[in-house]
Design an enzyme around this catalytic site. Sequence first.
Site, PDB file in Angstrom:
ATOM      1  N   GLY A   1      22.927   9.442  88.499  1.00 55.75           N
ATOM      2  CA  GLY A   1      23.055  10.788  89.070  1.00 55.75           C
ATOM      3  C   GLY A   1      24.484  11.311  89.001  1.00 55.75           C
TER       4      GLY A   1
ATOM      5  CD  GLU B   1      25.852   7.417  94.639  1.00 50.90           C
ATOM      6  OE1 GLU B   1      24.972   8.262  94.690  1.00 50.90           O
ATOM      7  OE2 GLU B   1      25.879   6.520  93.758  1.00 50.90           O
TER       8      GLU B   1
ATOM      9  CG  ASP C   1      23.072   6.424  97.712  1.00 50.99           C
ATOM     10  OD1 ASP C   1      22.188   7.192  97.297  1.00 50.99           O
ATOM     11  OD2 ASP C   1      24.228   6.408  97.251  1.00 50.99           O
TER      12      ASP C   1
ATOM     13  CB  SER D   1      14.916  12.283  93.462  1.00 56.56           C
ATOM     14  OG  SER D   1      14.715  11.030  92.854  1.00 56.56           O
TER      15      SER D   1
ATOM     16  CE  LYS E   1      24.734   3.666  94.873  1.00 59.31           C
ATOM     17  NZ  LYS E   1      23.665   4.670  95.051  1.00 59.31           N
ATOM     18  N   GLY E   2      24.678   5.487  89.651  1.00 59.76           N
ATOM     19  CA  GLY E   2      25.506   6.437  88.920  1.00 59.76           C
ATOM     20  C   GLY E   2      24.802   7.223  87.836  1.00 59.76           C
TER      21      GLY E   2
END
Length: 251
Positions: free
Chosen positions: A118, A124, A102, A47, A115-116
């Site tokens: 999502g 990525e 990002d 987002s 991260k991750g």
Amino acid sequence: SSMEALSLSPPMSPPVILTQDELKKIAAYKAVEFVESGMVLGLGTGSTAKHAVERIGELLRQGRLTNIIGIPTSKKTQEQAISLGIPLSDLDSHPTIDLAIDGADEVDPHLNLVKGRGGSLLREKMVEGACKKFVCIVDESKLVKYLGGSGLAMPVEVVPFCWKFTANKLQNLFRDSGCVAKLRKDCKGEPFVTDNGNYIVDLYLKKDIGDLQVASDAILRIAGVVEHGMFLDMATTVIVAGELGITIKNK
Ligand code: ABF
């Protein structure tokens, strides 16, 4: 690392309460100021990154940016970029990327990231690992003292084959940190499937896991693991948008 704080409003103006989404947008627009015509760009997912991709599309449409090639980090971002008319390519054709923008789920004081959440961590990591510059954009809620410190998931992408076996290995690896490993489910209660056809095992930690590089190596040694969501020493810049303004942290 250097820090630069910019005030969002003049000193005497009344305080403005911004929503989390507005903060994400502020960080994203700031990052897009680093984009120059002719660049190959890693396009992030989530987002926050969505605002950056939208802004890049807008600047292309206005002719204020030209000759951009986007390398998307997920199928979702690929669709968004196509809808905005951003020319796209991939890592096979462009193994070196000028700049990636990002989001992240967690940022520690050394600019290491989780991260991750999502679900796009593998693409990525491939794209952001190929970048000369990786600008990470977050609102201040993402700042943590140590990775895993938000109490939310630390994601690991695993092959579906005997995922329980792999999840148990991961849980045992971090048992001293009170690790609980859970298979991620989608909204229908089915295993969540990544863009690469894999599953995600989310690790929940009660304490920090110590040396992150040691932890990373140990995770990657488990057969069945594809990649994990710790992005160590990868972000060159982190842009944090908070109620009091934007902070830019450089490696
Ligand atoms: C991607 O989007 C992921 O690596 C991370 O999991 C997520 C952050 O999402 P959001 O910007 O929606 O918080 O960057």
